[in-house]
Motif scaffolding. Structure first.
Motif, PDB file in Angstrom:
ATOM      1  N   UNK A 139      12.740 -17.517   5.938  1.00 32.00           N
ATOM      2  CA  UNK A 139      13.482 -16.819   6.981  1.00 32.00           C
ATOM      3  C   UNK A 139      13.141 -15.336   6.910  1.00 32.00           C
ATOM      4  N   UNK A 140      13.000 -14.696   8.096  1.00 34.32           N
ATOM      5  CA  UNK A 140      12.608 -13.302   8.131  1.00 34.32           C
ATOM      6  C   UNK A 140      13.335 -12.517   9.202  1.00 34.32           C
ATOM      7  N   UNK A 141      12.686 -11.472   9.687  1.00 35.90           N
ATOM      8  CA  UNK A 141      13.319 -10.565  10.642  1.00 35.90           C
ATOM      9  C   UNK A 141      13.722 -11.272  11.928  1.00 35.90           C
ATOM     10  N   UNK A 142      12.943 -12.262  12.364  1.00 40.91           N
ATOM     11  CA  UNK A 142      13.285 -12.957  13.604  1.00 40.91           C
ATOM     12  C   UNK A 142      14.543 -13.807  13.452  1.00 40.91           C
ATOM     13  N   UNK A 143      15.011 -14.002  12.213  1.00 41.08           N
ATOM     14  CA  UNK A 143      16.243 -14.751  11.969  1.00 41.08           C
ATOM     15  C   UNK A 143      17.411 -13.816  11.648  1.00 41.08           C
ATOM     16  N   UNK A 145      17.425 -11.554   9.078  1.00 42.51           N
ATOM     17  CA  UNK A 145      17.479 -11.241   7.654  1.00 42.51           C
ATOM     18  C   UNK A 145      17.288  -9.734   7.461  1.00 42.51           C
ATOM     19  N   UNK A 146      17.998  -9.163   6.491  1.00 41.37           N
ATOM     20  CA  UNK A 146      17.900  -7.727   6.241  1.00 41.37           C
ATOM     21  C   UNK A 146      17.752  -7.464   4.742  1.00 41.37           C
ATOM     22  N   UNK A 147      17.231  -6.293   4.395  1.00 38.22           N
ATOM     23  CA  UNK A 147      17.032  -5.932   2.995  1.00 38.22           C
ATOM     24  C   UNK A 147      18.385  -5.751   2.301  1.00 38.22           C
ATOM     25  N   UNK A 148      18.454  -6.232   1.063  1.00 32.04           N
ATOM     26  CA  UNK A 148      19.695  -6.158   0.307  1.00 32.04           C
ATOM     27  C   UNK A 148      20.627  -7.324   0.542  1.00 32.04           C
ATOM     28  N   UNK A 149      20.253  -8.280   1.380  1.00 33.87           N
ATOM     29  CA  UNK A 149      21.114  -9.418   1.709  1.00 33.87           C
ATOM     30  C   UNK A 149      21.288 -10.336   0.509  1.00 33.87           C
ATOM     31  N   UNK A 161      17.639 -10.022  -1.055  1.00 32.19           N
ATOM     32  CA  UNK A 161      16.412  -9.801  -0.293  1.00 32.19           C
ATOM     33  C   UNK A 161      15.891  -8.390  -0.581  1.00 32.19           C
ATOM     34  N   UNK A 162      14.628  -8.300  -0.987  1.00 34.30           N
ATOM     35  CA  UNK A 162      14.051  -6.990  -1.269  1.00 34.30           C
ATOM     36  C   UNK A 162      13.007  -6.567  -0.239  1.00 34.30           C
ATOM     37  N   UNK A 163      12.447  -7.530   0.480  1.00 27.69           N
ATOM     38  CA  UNK A 163      11.427  -7.207   1.477  1.00 27.69           C
ATOM     39  C   UNK A 163      11.495  -8.247   2.589  1.00 27.69           C
ATOM     40  N   UNK A 274      27.673  -6.555   7.748  1.00 33.36           N
ATOM     41  CA  UNK A 274      26.220  -6.636   7.614  1.00 33.36           C
ATOM     42  C   UNK A 274      25.544  -5.849   8.733  1.00 33.36           C
ATOM     43  N   UNK A 275      24.389  -5.241   8.463  1.00 33.73           N
ATOM     44  CA  UNK A 275      23.702  -4.450   9.487  1.00 33.73           C
ATOM     45  C   UNK A 275      23.082  -5.281  10.599  1.00 33.73           C
TER      46      UNK A 275
END
Length: 297
Positions: A139-143, A145-149, A161-163, A274-275
């Protein structure tokens, strides 16, 4: 020209004769059942041909049924996996809330902030760097997902999540030497900080006073401090305590609750602050609805 086939009765006469004989045989069979034994013989003679003729259809039907059953089992397995992950996330919180309810009845007006939405993700790869404990999930940005999650498995906290990439993300595991997480003892609320040791099954508790009320086997949960990990998720259990008065602090180690060496399906959490919000493709909307409803109940 050979006239052998043109000799004898005409075609019309032959047709009339055939119709007459057919009608006679139908009459005899209907009135007197005169061809019963012949029917049995003919049925026995034709039955192998009927079996051979129906065999392709039977094979096709059987294959289609097996494929449908297999597909249904895959769908049920995926649904049960989502349900198990969702229920494990809730169970982790319910166990803690039950203990807190018994000990902190006067503070019920300040409930633990629960995540409002969750999403199931799957392990894609493990970092082969021996000095770094990281994994890649699907899962990534299109889902959303954000850094630090926060990332969980069915036991407890896995890491964060770090990247974030477009379609996948990199997760920093709890046990990585660069990772730290604020915790508290579920038994007595003593607050601690756990650092990764670089070993998959060990965390180091830093700056623990010799007088701290800690015991081997104590459950440590996320404290919520630092606004990274939501409060109340099982994280580690204390495995050893060494109180050497020649040292300024006690040496305390813990083992992560999550099975960091056996990860496959994981949970991503979206707290209220969450952002970003989770974004699911149309093909996964039903799973997203299930996960969201499960988290809200």
């Amino acid at each position: 020209m050979n006239t052998m086939f043109t000799q004898g009765p005409s075609l019309i006469s032959r047709l009339a004769l055939a119709l007459f004989v057919s009608a006679l045989m139908i009459f005899v069979d209907h009135k007197y059942d005169g061809f019963a034994s012949i029917k049995v013989y003919l049925n026995s003679l034709v039955s192998p041909l009927q079996y051979v003729a129906s065999l392709p259809g039977q094979l096709l039907s059987s294959s289609a049924q097996r494929f449908t059953s297999h597909q249904r089992l895959l769908e049920e397995n995926a649904q049960l996996t989502l349900q198990a992950m969702s229920m494990s996330e809730q169970l982790q919180r319910f166990d803690l809330l039950k203990a807190e309810n018994e000990r902190l009845r006067t503070l019920l007006g300040s409930p633990v902030n629960a995540p409002t939405e969750i999403m199931v993700t799957e392990l894609m790869a493990v970092d082969n760097n021996p000095f770094s404990l990281q994994i890649v999930v699907d899962k990534g940005a299109i889902h959303g997902v954000y850094e630090g999650q926060t990332v969980l498995d069915d036991k407890g906290v896995v890491g964060q999540i770090m990247q974030v990439g477009t379609t996948n993300s990199r997760v920093l595991l709890l046990a990585d030497i660069t990772h730290a997480i604020p915790l508290r003892n579920a038994r007595n609320n003593v607050r601690l900080v756990a650092n990764g040791s670089g070993q998959i099954d060990e965390l180091l508790l830093e700056h623990v006073a010799h007088s701290a009320d800690l015991r081997v086997g104590d459950l440590l949960v996320s404290s919520g401090l630092g606004d990274v990990f939501p409060e109340g998720y099982p994280t580690a259990k204390i495995t050893s305590i060494l109180r050497d008065e020649s040292r300024p602090f006690a040496q305390v180690t813990a083992t992560p609750i999550a099975q960091l060496d056996r990860l496959r399906y994981l949970l991503l959490l979206w707290p209220e602050d969450a952002p970003s919000r989770p974004i699911m493709p149309d093909a996964e909307n039903s799973q997203a609805d299930f996960a969201t409803n499960g988290a809200e109940q």
